[in-house]
Design an enzyme around this catalytic site. Sequence first.
Site, PDB file in Angstrom:
ATOM      1  N   TYR A 107      -1.983  -7.852  -8.367  1.00 22.74           N
ATOM      2  CA  TYR A 107      -1.904  -6.421  -8.684  1.00 22.74           C
ATOM      3  C   TYR A 107      -1.009  -6.163  -9.887  1.00 22.74           C
ATOM      4  O   TYR A 107      -1.267  -5.269 -10.689  1.00 22.74           O
ATOM      5  CB  TYR A 107      -1.408  -5.634  -7.461  1.00 22.74           C
ATOM      6  CG  TYR A 107      -2.536  -5.177  -6.563  1.00 22.74           C
ATOM      7  CD1 TYR A 107      -3.364  -6.095  -5.926  1.00 22.74           C
ATOM      8  CD2 TYR A 107      -2.801  -3.833  -6.357  1.00 22.74           C
ATOM      9  CE1 TYR A 107      -4.411  -5.702  -5.121  1.00 22.74           C
ATOM     10  CE2 TYR A 107      -3.853  -3.418  -5.543  1.00 22.74           C
ATOM     11  CZ  TYR A 107      -4.646  -4.359  -4.933  1.00 22.74           C
ATOM     12  OH  TYR A 107      -5.688  -3.953  -4.129  1.00 22.74           O
TER      13      TYR A 107
ATOM     14  N   ASP B 270       3.880  -0.584  -8.822  1.00 26.01           N
ATOM     15  CA  ASP B 270       3.620   0.218 -10.021  1.00 26.01           C
ATOM     16  C   ASP B 270       3.641   1.701  -9.663  1.00 26.01           C
ATOM     17  O   ASP B 270       3.378   2.536 -10.525  1.00 26.01           O
ATOM     18  CB  ASP B 270       2.246  -0.118 -10.610  1.00 26.01           C
ATOM     19  CG  ASP B 270       1.143   0.378  -9.709  1.00 26.01           C
ATOM     20  OD1 ASP B 270       1.213   0.111  -8.489  1.00 26.01           O
ATOM     21  OD2 ASP B 270       0.236   1.077 -10.196  1.00 26.01           O
TER      22      ASP B 270
ATOM     23  N   ASP C 276       0.841  -1.205   0.000  1.00 26.83           N
ATOM     24  CA  ASP C 276       0.000   0.000   0.000  1.00 26.83           C
ATOM     25  C   ASP C 276       0.877   1.257   0.000  1.00 26.83           C
ATOM     26  O   ASP C 276       1.806   1.357   0.797  1.00 26.83           O
ATOM     27  CB  ASP C 276      -0.911   0.003   1.238  1.00 26.83           C
ATOM     28  CG  ASP C 276      -1.940  -1.115   1.180  1.00 26.83           C
ATOM     29  OD1 ASP C 276      -2.198  -1.635   0.078  1.00 26.83           O
ATOM     30  OD2 ASP C 276      -2.489  -1.480   2.235  1.00 26.83           O
TER      31      ASP C 276
HETATM   32  N1  SAM Z   1       0.756  -8.534  -2.803  1.00 26.88           N
HETATM   33  C1  SAM Z   1      -0.546  -8.616  -3.447  1.00 26.88           C
HETATM   34  C2  SAM Z   1      -0.411  -8.352  -4.915  1.00 26.88           C
HETATM   35  O1  SAM Z   1       0.649  -7.856  -5.357  1.00 26.88           O
HETATM   36  O2  SAM Z   1      -1.352  -8.650  -5.668  1.00 26.88           O
HETATM   37  C3  SAM Z   1      -1.563  -7.660  -2.776  1.00 26.88           C
HETATM   38  C4  SAM Z   1      -1.232  -6.203  -2.891  1.00 26.88           C
HETATM   39  S1  SAM Z   1      -2.393  -5.183  -2.003  1.00 26.88           S
HETATM   40  C5  SAM Z   1      -2.206  -3.613  -2.736  1.00 26.88           C
HETATM   41  C6  SAM Z   1      -1.548  -4.934  -0.460  1.00 26.88           C
HETATM   42  C7  SAM Z   1      -1.884  -5.991   0.574  1.00 26.88           C
HETATM   43  O3  SAM Z   1      -1.075  -5.787   1.731  1.00 26.88           O
HETATM   44  C8  SAM Z   1      -3.334  -5.938   1.041  1.00 26.88           C
HETATM   45  O4  SAM Z   1      -3.896  -7.238   0.971  1.00 26.88           O
HETATM   46  C9  SAM Z   1      -3.231  -5.429   2.472  1.00 26.88           C
HETATM   47  O5  SAM Z   1      -4.265  -5.894   3.301  1.00 26.88           O
HETATM   48  C10 SAM Z   1      -1.870  -5.953   2.895  1.00 26.88           C
HETATM   49  N2  SAM Z   1      -1.241  -5.170   3.967  1.00 26.88           N
HETATM   50  C11 SAM Z   1      -1.157  -3.826   4.029  1.00 26.88           C
HETATM   51  N3  SAM Z   1      -0.524  -3.436   5.145  1.00 26.88           N
HETATM   52  C12 SAM Z   1      -0.197  -4.573   5.809  1.00 26.88           C
HETATM   53  C13 SAM Z   1       0.462  -4.829   7.031  1.00 26.88           C
HETATM   54  N4  SAM Z   1       0.886  -3.828   7.810  1.00 26.88           N
HETATM   55  N5  SAM Z   1       0.645  -6.109   7.414  1.00 26.88           N
HETATM   56  C14 SAM Z   1       0.209  -7.134   6.630  1.00 26.88           C
HETATM   57  N6  SAM Z   1      -0.451  -6.951   5.456  1.00 26.88           N
HETATM   58  C15 SAM Z   1      -0.645  -5.692   5.046  1.00 26.88           C
END
Ligand code: SAM
Length: 215
Positions: A195, A154, A118
């Site tokens: 993603y 990205d 994120d």
């Molecule tokens: N890695 C995957 C992809 O590339 O398709 C998912 C990307 S998505 C934008 C980011 C993921 O990170 C989300 O599922 C979110 O819930 C998780 N996430 C964000 N902050 C996190 C944290 N502090 N600890 C664990 N997971 C986290």
Amino acid sequence: MRLRNIKGSRETIAASPFAVCEEALAAYKGRWRARFGGRRLFVEIGMGKGRFIMELARRNPQDLFIGIEKYSSVLLRAIQKQEAEQLPNLVLVRMDAEKIGDAFAEGEIDGIYLNFSDPWPKDRHAHRRLTSGRFLERYRPLLAGDAVVEFKTDNGALFQFSLEQIAESGWKLLYSTEDLHRDARLMEQNIMTEYEEKFSSLGHPIYKCAFTKDV
Ligand code: SAM
């Protein structure tokens, strides 16, 4: 991605033989390989629905893979896929990466993958980015001496921020590209995340770097 409030998701995770929840981590810290086997241990933080780490686990049956996800409702999707496939070298963990030190002992991890983390675009939220100096310092003691951290995104602003944090925090940059999908050598081993597929199909370039502790 944040499919919050799926009824019963926490209970499903607690009952699944493929998942570990935050509350149970003390029993696993320092013992992951003793409990699950595996030559080396790799972790994906923020794995989402798990496509990337499942493919890594399929390709590398000799190693142990741990997928970390903060939200139960998202983790549930990965658990459903793992229940269908039952990869013996994949464990799914519901936890916030803030607490990664509760999950792993010193030097226990051989590599970390951060995929499309994120971006937290507001400056006041920069400390929440998984490549911020604050998180890099949490990862450092948990990594074996030769462990590599790989990061894909990205988001150009997040990528620049991350490169600065890597340099400022005293890590060694192994390589960096602003267009992964045009780098034939790096693409040989590349595994697309959910993603990555979405953004690259929209024509966004994919940034990637890898770095290690400068010991
Ligand atoms: N890695 C995957 C992809 O590339 O398709 C998912 C990307 S998505 C934008 C980011 C993921 O990170 C989300 O599922 C979110 O819930 C998780 N996430 C964000 N902050 C996190 C944290 N502090 N600890 C664990 N997971 C986290």
